[in-house]
Design an enzyme around this catalytic site. Structure first.
Site, PDB file in Angstrom:
ATOM      1  N   ARG A 168      42.169  35.430  51.786  1.00  0.00           N
ATOM      2  CA  ARG A 168      43.517  35.700  51.318  1.00  0.00           C
ATOM      3  C   ARG A 168      44.573  35.234  52.306  1.00  0.00           C
ATOM      4  NH1 ARG A 168      42.877  39.937  47.354  1.00  0.00           N
ATOM      5  NH2 ARG A 168      44.849  40.643  46.525  1.00  0.00           N
ATOM      6  N   ARG A 188      46.088  51.547  38.062  1.00  0.00           N
ATOM      7  CA  ARG A 188      45.988  51.485  39.519  1.00  0.00           C
ATOM      8  C   ARG A 188      47.318  51.841  40.165  1.00  0.00           C
ATOM      9  NH1 ARG A 188      43.425  45.674  40.784  1.00  0.00           N
ATOM     10  NH2 ARG A 188      45.012  45.785  42.394  1.00  0.00           N
ATOM     11  N   LYS A 246      41.577  36.996  37.607  1.00  0.00           N
ATOM     12  CA  LYS A 246      40.413  36.443  38.308  1.00  0.00           C
ATOM     13  C   LYS A 246      39.266  37.440  38.456  1.00  0.00           C
ATOM     14  CE  LYS A 246      42.578  36.901  42.872  1.00  0.00           C
ATOM     15  NZ  LYS A 246      43.658  37.803  42.356  1.00  0.00           N
ATOM     16  N   ARG A 254      53.327  42.639  46.160  1.00  0.00           N
ATOM     17  CA  ARG A 254      52.054  41.907  46.143  1.00  0.00           C
ATOM     18  C   ARG A 254      52.283  40.434  45.831  1.00  0.00           C
ATOM     19  NH1 ARG A 254      49.204  45.395  41.957  1.00  0.00           N
ATOM     20  NH2 ARG A 254      47.546  43.848  41.948  1.00  0.00           N
ATOM     21  N   ARG A 288      47.907  46.660  32.480  1.00  0.00           N
ATOM     22  CA  ARG A 288      46.495  46.679  32.890  1.00  0.00           C
ATOM     23  C   ARG A 288      45.988  48.109  33.039  1.00  0.00           C
ATOM     24  NH1 ARG A 288      44.490  43.019  37.780  1.00  0.00           N
ATOM     25  NH2 ARG A 288      45.952  44.160  39.083  1.00  0.00           N
TER      26      ARG A 288
HETATM   27  P1  ADP Z   1      45.086  41.755  43.031  1.00  0.00           P
HETATM   28  O1  ADP Z   1      44.491  40.382  43.131  1.00  0.00           O
HETATM   29  O2  ADP Z   1      45.392  42.174  41.648  1.00  0.00           O
HETATM   30  O3  ADP Z   1      46.227  41.989  43.972  1.00  0.00           O
HETATM   31  P2  ADP Z   1      42.784  42.948  44.415  1.00  0.00           P
HETATM   32  O4  ADP Z   1      41.934  43.941  43.742  1.00  0.00           O
HETATM   33  O5  ADP Z   1      42.203  41.627  44.751  1.00  0.00           O
HETATM   34  O6  ADP Z   1      44.053  42.847  43.467  1.00  0.00           O
HETATM   35  O7  ADP Z   1      43.370  43.569  45.759  1.00  0.00           O
HETATM   36  C1  ADP Z   1      44.015  44.828  45.801  1.00  0.00           C
HETATM   37  C2  ADP Z   1      44.450  45.146  47.217  1.00  0.00           C
HETATM   38  O8  ADP Z   1      43.299  45.210  48.067  1.00  0.00           O
HETATM   39  C3  ADP Z   1      45.354  44.128  47.875  1.00  0.00           C
HETATM   40  O9  ADP Z   1      46.697  44.310  47.554  1.00  0.00           O
HETATM   41  C4  ADP Z   1      45.064  44.384  49.355  1.00  0.00           C
HETATM   42  O10 ADP Z   1      45.752  45.521  49.816  1.00  0.00           O
HETATM   43  C5  ADP Z   1      43.590  44.708  49.345  1.00  0.00           C
HETATM   44  N1  ADP Z   1      42.746  43.510  49.610  1.00  0.00           N
HETATM   45  C6  ADP Z   1      41.787  43.002  48.787  1.00  0.00           C
HETATM   46  N2  ADP Z   1      41.206  41.911  49.323  1.00  0.00           N
HETATM   47  C7  ADP Z   1      41.812  41.702  50.514  1.00  0.00           C
HETATM   48  C8  ADP Z   1      41.677  40.732  51.547  1.00  0.00           C
HETATM   49  N3  ADP Z   1      40.780  39.726  51.455  1.00  0.00           N
HETATM   50  N4  ADP Z   1      42.479  40.834  52.641  1.00  0.00           N
HETATM   51  C9  ADP Z   1      43.371  41.831  52.753  1.00  0.00           C
HETATM   52  N5  ADP Z   1      43.564  42.774  51.822  1.00  0.00           N
HETATM   53  C10 ADP Z   1      42.799  42.728  50.702  1.00  0.00           C
END
Ligand code: ADP
Ligand code: ZN
Length: 225
Positions: A88, A165, A13, A176, A122
């Protein structure tokens, strides 16, 4: 146009949001990128954020909403946006509803075994967040060729260094995915009931996926006025 992209980690996404935001001329607001930037800055807040991310847990709503609210004070947000990574959980949905309406939520779907393989392969640009993938994933009707940089280990866009990462290791990925199922997946039903959801089954590379998604978004949003 006010869009939300939702889906499990590794579904792509972030990549789609980057390309589609450029094509539609609206900003992409990625809370994951914002978290990584803050962590990279080494600030006190960044250190706290990094602790959550390292474990594959959600960053606390308090921190996320603070960062998010700061971001949407910028004027570009009024043209519309793509939200990538937020909301989220249901708490974040409620906060978002107080701030703005949403036109459409795109739900990206990909089987879990493919996701795990994809995340392991990735690579991310340390500097600009651009995403690459070193694996060719083929399974059933899914065919996702690798997304390689022209020069190994170097970002095409900005010349930055590519890295894996910290949270893209198998242990953290498992967590996750569990967090996704527990906290984020309920939003799919929530938005479906509201008539705002559009499912999209991912089965190929971004150059094929993106035009299809844009076409479907435009159809849906225009038919709803
Ligand atoms: P992915 O969708 O691959 O898990 P993201 O880059 O969206 O990766 O998110 C990486 C991390 O950032 C998450 O595992 C979380 O720790 C944090 N994070 C991102 N967006 C949020 C959110 N809206 N609420 C809480 N934690 C978030
Ligand atoms: Zn880069």
């Amino acid at each position: 146009m006010k869009l939300v992209f939702i889906g499990p980690p590794g579904v792509g996404k972030g990549t789609y949001a980057t390309i589609i935001s450029e094509k539609l001329g609206i900003p992409k607001i990625s809370t994951g990128d914002m978290c990584r930037d803050e962590a990279k800055s080494g600030s006190e807040l960044g250190k706290k954020i990094e602790e959550f991310m390292k474990r594959g847990e959600l960053v606390s709503d308090e921190i996320i909403l603070e960062i998010f609210k700061k971001r949407i004070k910028q004027p570009d947000y009024h043209k519309g946006f793509i939200l990538d990574g937020i909301p989220r959980n249901l708490e974040q949905v409620k906060t978002l509803e107080k701030i703005t309406n949403i036109d459409l939520v795109v739900n990206f779907i990909l089987p879990e075994d493919v996701i795990i393989e994809k995340i392991a392969a990735r690579r991310t640009c340390k500097n600009c967040g651009e995403i690459y993938n070193v694996a060719h994933i083929k399974r059933g009707d899914i065919d996702m060729p690798p997304l390689l940089p022209e020069k190994e280990g170097v970002c095409d866009k900005c010349g930055g260094e590519l890295y894996q990462r910290k949270d893209d290791n198998p242990e953290t990925v498992k967590n996750r995915l569990a967090v996704y199922k527990e906290e984020t997946k309920p939003l799919v039903d929530y938005y479906r009931e509201k008539g705002l959801l559009m499912d999209f089954h991912v089965n190929s590379s971004p150059d094929k996926v993106v035009p299809k998604v844009i076409e479907l978004i435009e159809k849906r949003v225009s038919s709803h006025g």
